[in-house]
Design an enzyme around this catalytic site. Structure first.
Site: not given
Length: 571
Positions: A209, A310, A356
């Site tokens: 991330s 995502d 994610h």
């Protein structure tokens, strides 16, 4: 008199004991202060005793270490640091993993972040040890290729996608943003602990991330710092996990776009982007926070893992949580746009799933594309880059290399001239020998073969035939050995094309299926509204599909449709 002397001796002894105990207690307090203020020096001392760890049971926990430079700090000014687990087999490989957690970009978002997720802005409550799975796991069944490497976990406490250089806080809020400085200081502190001190050392900078964005922003700078500034022979690679965001217009008209958020954040953080990317986007350097803008300018090898759908991209585009067919159409287009943005990436693993981040997950081995697992794809990429990337030569090195090649060419020409002269002499000598033999044969009388004397082991013709047979047999053996060598070479080539090598047939594992969750190995999707796991049919129904009409079209009842695979339903 003697009794008085005895009492004096006792008093002196007690005084000395009290004095030594006070000195010892002061030393203990001083040592504890030193250990708390500079944990790196403590670990350097511990490396001398690391040999004792060989053969022990591997500890699953990573130990907290604060940075040697106390001025490099988290948002609130608390001391930054990392968690470390040294390899028990003295591995030359290091994995530095940057945690994620989005970012804040203005005064309001940073205040909200402090109130709701304070652990992402301070180190005040960091535990002494941490257990982490995925690529930092010490267990081979969970982490087959990197379980015995040196593992470094870097908690995220700068809220700037690891890019900030703002060390002096504003008087309004008091926040610091020092993510880029933290990464550099951590790498610097790892050098005395063994990073890059041996031939063949490797550093794998990974992140998820916001940590993945940090990997892309800092990868070339870390490589330059280690190789050019410190002169270390270390191979630097990067892994971006779920940080390949798109700068698209949001789904909801009037909603704040991700480009505006990044632009504001870049100004607030004093964000540092790679120089090569800044030159490519001189008027908009904040564009370098988006992977498809930054990737073409990178020099160090980078592996990109990205879910095609995502969850954080959906949130950034203001389409989360989707409920209508129009929202799903937008998401479908988002997946296509993301797939197109990865077309020029050398090494990519992109499943058609909703999710994610994955590297820190304990079930990261389950994800597959074309029946190749993520860990196998990473290992193939790592092996393919071992000899691809080398340090660029300096001007002096290039000149020395040119002179060396020039001398080698001169020596080669001299050898050729010498061989030609030798061949000329040999040809002259050969002609003289031929003329001499010719003259000798004209002078000698013809011999009668029938008059040749018999030999004890057989006549002349028998001996001649035997010699020819021996020569033929010798030739056969030579050919057999030669053919056997080819056979062994063919066997080696066949072994090179074994199933293990077939795993590395392609470094681009980009799934072409355009539907979310059409990969058999996708993680189970969770409804963001209810928090419950959704079945495939519930997911399709949220796309706007008429489930009963689909069952009728397939000629099956609802129960059979529920048991069918999602791929078969979409076919």
């Amino acid at each position: 008199m003697w009794s008085n002397l005895f009492i004096i001796k006792i008093l002196l002894t007690l005084t000395l004991i009290i004095h030594f105990r006070a000195v010892e207690a002061a030393a203990v307090r001083q040592n504890s202060i030193l250990i708390e203020s500079n944990s790196v020096q403590r670990l350097v001392g511990e490396t001398r005793r690391v040999a004792e760890a060989r053969g022990r049971t591997v500890s699953s926990g990573l130990k907290r270490v604060f940075l040697s430079n106390r001025t490099v700090a988290c948002n609130d000014g608390s001391q930054a640091g990392f968690y470390l687990r040294r390899s028990s087999v003295f591995s030359r490989r290091w994995i530095v993993y940057l945690e994620g957690g989005m970012h804040c970009y203005d005064q309001k978002s940073c205040r909200d972040r402090w109130l709701n997720v304070r652990h992402l802005m301070t180190s005040a409550q960091w535990p002494e040890t941490k257990d982490v799975g995925g690529i930092l796991s010490p267990h081979p069944e969970e982490n087959p290729y990197w379980h015995d490497a040196n593992h470094v976990l870097v908690p995220y406490c700068s809220s700037d996608s690891w890019s900030g250089t703002k060390s002096i806080p504003d008087t309004r809020d008091g926040w610091r943003f020092m993510g880029s400085l933290i990464v550099r200081q951590i790498i610097s502190d790892l050098i005395p602990l063994g990073l890059g001190n041996t031939q063949g050392a490797e550093l794998l900078l990974a992140g998820s991330s916001a940590g993945a964005v940090g990997v892309m922003l800092n990868l070339d700078k870390i490589r330059h710092f280690l190789v050019q500034e410190r002169g270390l022979k270390v191979t630097v690679r990067g892994i971006s996990d779920s940080g390949w965001f798109l700068d698209r217009e949001p789904y909801v008209p009037g909603a704040i776009a991700s480009t505006d958020i990044v632009k504001q954040g870049w100004n607030l953080w004093n964000g540092a982007v790679p120089e090569a990317c800044r030159k490519k986007h001189p008027s908009e350097p904040w564009r370098c926070y988006f992977g498809h803008r930054l990737y073409p300018t990178l020099r160090a090898p980078l592996f990109v893992f990205q879910w095609l759908f995502d969850e954080e991209q959906m949130k950034a585009d203001s389409v989360w949580a989707p409920k209508s067919p129009q929202q799903w159409d937008y998401i479908h287009g988002m997946g296509n746009a993301l797939r197109e943005s990865l077309e020029n990436v050398t090494a990519v693993f992109a499943p058609s799933c909703i999710g994610h981040s994955v590297l820190n997950s304990k079930d990261w081995l389950h994800i597959r594309v074309n029946n190749i697992s993520l860990s196998d794809a990473l290992r193939c990429w790592e092996q393919s880059t071992e000899k691809m990337r080398r340090r660029p030569r300096t001007k002096e090195e290039r000149e020395r290399r040119r002179l060396r090649r020039q001398k080698q060419e001169e020596r080669r020409l001299k050898r050729i001239q010498k061989k030609l002269k030798q061949k000329g002499k040999n040809a002259k000598k050969h002609r003289k020998n031929q003329e001499r033999k010719k003259n000798r044969s004209t002078k000698m009388p013809k011999r009668n073969l029938n008059a040749l004397p018999k030999q004890e082991d057989g006549d002349f013709f028998t001996t001649y035939v035997q010699d020819e047979a021996n020569a033929t047999q010798s030739n056969r053996h030579r050919k057999k050995r030669k053919n056997g060598g080819h056979k062994r070479q063919n066997q080696q080539e066949q072994s090179d094309r074994s199933p293990e090598s077939e795993k590395c047939s392609s470094l681009r594992l980009l799934e072409r299926c355009s539907w979310p969750q059409c990969n058999h190995f996708c993680p189970t999707f969770t409804n963001p509204v209810t928090g419950k796991k959704m079945t495939d049919l519930e997911l399709l129904s949220s796309f706007g599909m008429e489930v009963e009409a689909a069952a009728s079209a397939l000629g099956v009842d609802m129960q059979t449709l529920k048991n069918m695979d999602l791929i078969a339903v979409l076919a």
